[in-house]
Design a protein around this motif. Structure first.
Motif, short mmCIF file in Angstrom:
data_model
loop_
_atom_site.label_atom_id
_atom_site.label_comp_id
_atom_site.label_asym_id
_atom_site.label_seq_id
_atom_site.Cartn_x
_atom_site.Cartn_y
_atom_site.Cartn_z
N ASN A 41 0.80 -1.22 0.00
CA ASN A 41 0.00 0.00 0.00
C ASN A 41 0.83 1.27 0.00
N TYR A 42 1.98 1.23 0.66
CA TYR A 42 2.87 2.40 0.64
C TYR A 42 3.30 2.70 -0.79
N ALA A 43 3.73 1.66 -1.51
CA ALA A 43 4.13 1.85 -2.90
C ALA A 43 2.95 2.29 -3.76
N GLY A 44 1.74 1.78 -3.43
CA GLY A 44 0.56 2.19 -4.18
C GLY A 44 0.27 3.67 -4.03
N GLY A 45 0.38 4.18 -2.81
CA GLY A 45 0.19 5.62 -2.59
C GLY A 45 1.18 6.44 -3.39
N ARG A 46 2.41 5.98 -3.44
CA ARG A 46 3.45 6.67 -4.23
C ARG A 46 3.10 6.64 -5.72
N MET A 47 2.68 5.49 -6.22
CA MET A 47 2.39 5.34 -7.64
C MET A 47 1.31 6.32 -8.09
N LEU A 48 0.25 6.45 -7.29
CA LEU A 48 -0.86 7.30 -7.70
C LEU A 48 -0.47 8.77 -7.70
N ALA A 108 0.70 7.21 3.93
CA ALA A 108 2.15 7.41 4.08
C ALA A 108 2.84 7.51 2.72
N GLY A 109 2.48 6.62 1.79
CA GLY A 109 3.07 6.69 0.45
C GLY A 109 2.67 7.96 -0.27
N TYR A 110 1.43 8.35 -0.11
CA TYR A 110 0.91 9.59 -0.71
C TYR A 110 1.68 10.80 -0.19
N MET A 111 1.81 10.94 1.14
CA MET A 111 2.47 12.10 1.72
C MET A 111 3.95 12.14 1.39
N GLU A 112 4.61 10.98 1.44
CA GLU A 112 6.04 10.94 1.16
C GLU A 112 6.31 11.39 -0.27
N THR A 113 5.43 11.06 -1.19
CA THR A 113 5.64 11.43 -2.59
C THR A 113 5.35 12.91 -2.82
N LEU A 114 4.34 13.44 -2.13
CA LEU A 114 4.14 14.88 -2.18
C LEU A 114 5.41 15.60 -1.73
N PRO A 129 2.58 20.65 -2.80
CA PRO A 129 2.00 21.17 -1.55
C PRO A 129 1.53 20.04 -0.63
N MET A 130 1.88 20.18 0.65
CA MET A 130 1.45 19.21 1.67
C MET A 130 0.55 19.96 2.65
N ASP A 131 -0.74 19.94 2.37
CA ASP A 131 -1.70 20.72 3.14
C ASP A 131 -2.63 19.78 3.89
N ASP A 132 -2.54 19.78 5.22
CA ASP A 132 -3.39 18.90 6.03
C ASP A 132 -4.87 19.12 5.77
N SER A 133 -5.25 20.33 5.41
CA SER A 133 -6.67 20.61 5.21
C SER A 133 -7.24 19.92 3.98
N HIS A 134 -6.35 19.38 3.12
CA HIS A 134 -6.81 18.67 1.92
C HIS A 134 -6.94 17.16 2.15
N ILE A 135 -6.79 16.73 3.41
CA ILE A 135 -6.92 15.31 3.74
C ILE A 135 -8.25 15.09 4.48
N PHE A 136 -9.04 14.13 4.01
CA PHE A 136 -10.30 13.79 4.67
C PHE A 136 -10.18 12.36 5.19
N TRP A 137 -10.35 12.20 6.51
CA TRP A 137 -10.27 10.88 7.14
C TRP A 137 -11.69 10.41 7.51
#
Length: 356
Positions: free
Chosen positions: A187-194, A222-228, A234-242
């Motif tokens: 899943n980490y690699a998947g987040g990076r790929m996208l 984690a993969g998403y954020m690391e690739t950003l 931009p790494m903006d917490d307000s753009h993340i919906f949990w």
């Protein structure tokens, strides 16, 4: 100790293979078997059902049970194995395809799977594990419940392991059981790929929708954020919906439309936790008159039926011919044979469609 009906089934199987019954090939009556083992007739019926399902005997209405094959000793015949398969859900989303692969592998290798569903609730998981400790199976194939959170049921998993019951985790596992074997999506690699894919398409402001209480959500995030970070996006917490297991239905029903809308304000693309969430998002975007992908590109994980049935077919990640359920079942078979195993990560492959 295995359940009584399983022990009886194994002893009857051995007696059949050793040719201990007479030429009529008729087994003793349920009453006689119950008296011999000092159990109820219901327990005997369960044991006979196991033998009938394996094709060793046939049950004739009003006549009794009969051996299908001549009673010829065959010391090479494998014993039937009983495997508990615990998943969060059984009929929802990707689980039918996973469980079909599990059943195919086990049924062709003299294993009988018994399915349990936790509904991703810790209390349900504990009840299931306590029942398994009362009648331990030969192995446990399990998807972790709320695997991103501290789990109070690790004591029961440790007790099963102490008793020598092999356990293989799939999809999600627990950090509190270091060394436990697992077959997981990468899943980490998947987040990076996208994120890399969206960046190549020219997107800079990329939002994310992730599940907070499952390990998969944290790894994809984690993969998403690391690739950003690595791409200087931009790494903006307000753009993340949990969202969580408990809030998922409200999200699907549209009750979180305003908070979600606020989170994606200013984004030109979004990475979704899975196809179900992505498909639902596309529906709500269309209702608001937002064009996908022209105004917001949507990508996700799993290449499930949701990805093709969505109003706009989804760009998503797929395992192609690989299947986590199949890989986990094969690992369980190797453990039952006494072979050494290592945890596995199943890689993703991008399937590009119209949503991006």
């Amino acid at each position: 100790m295995p359940p009584k009906y399983r022990r009886i089934a194994e002893e009857l199987q051995n007696s059949i293979l050793e040719g201990k019954f007479d030429e009529s090939r008729a087994l003793p009556t349920e009453f006689k078997i119950a008296a011999q083992y000092n159990v109820s007739r219901q327990t005997v019926r369960q044991a006979l059902s196991v033998l009938a399902e394996s094709g060793m005997i046939e049950k004739r209405q009003g006549s009794g049970s009969y051996i299908r094959q001549p009673a010829v000793p065959d010391t090479a015949a494998p014993a039937m194995r009983f495997i508990a398969v615990i998943t969060t859900y059984i009929s929802d989303y990707i689980f039918p395809s996973i469980l079909r692969e599990v059943e195919t592998v086990f049924s062709s290798n003299h294993c009988t799977p018994t399915l349990y569903a936790t509904q991703n609730l810790i209390c349900n998981e504990r009840s299931i594990l306590n029942a398994l400790l009362d009648n331990p199976p030969d192995g446990v194939l399990v998807e972790g419940t709320k695997s991103a959170l501290p789990n109070p049921n690790l004591d029961l998993y440790r007790e099963l392991m102490r008793r020598g019951v092999p356990i293989v985790f799939m999809n999600g596992c627990y950090s509190g059981l270091p060394g436990a074997l697992s077959v997981l999506d990468d899943n980490y690699a998947g987040g990076r790929m996208l994120v890399e894919y969206l960046s190549r398409k020219g997107h800079r402001n990329i939002g994310g929708i992730f599940k907070v209480d499952d390990l998969q959500g944290h790894q994809r995030y984690a993969g998403y954020m690391e690739t950003l970070r690595s791409l200087a996006l931009p790494m903006d917490d307000s753009h993340i919906f949990w969202y969580s297991t408990e809030s998922k239905q409200a999200l699907l029903d549209g009750r979180y439309n305003e908070p979600l809308r606020a989170a994606l304000q200013g984004c030109t693309a979004v990475v979704c936790y899975n196809d179900e969430i992505a498909s639902n998002l596309v529906i709500h975007l269309q209702r608001r008159g937002i064009s996908v992908p022209d105004q917001l590109a949507v990508v996700s994980f799993d290449n499930s039926q949701f990805s093709t049935l969505a109003p706009i077919p989804l760009t998503t990640l797929s395992h192609e011919s690989s299947n986590v359920g199949r890989q986990a079942a094969l690992m369980m078979l190797r453990l039952l044979k006494g072979e050494a195993c290592e945890s596995e990560l199943v890689p993703w492959a991008l399937v590009e469609r119209q949503s991006s």
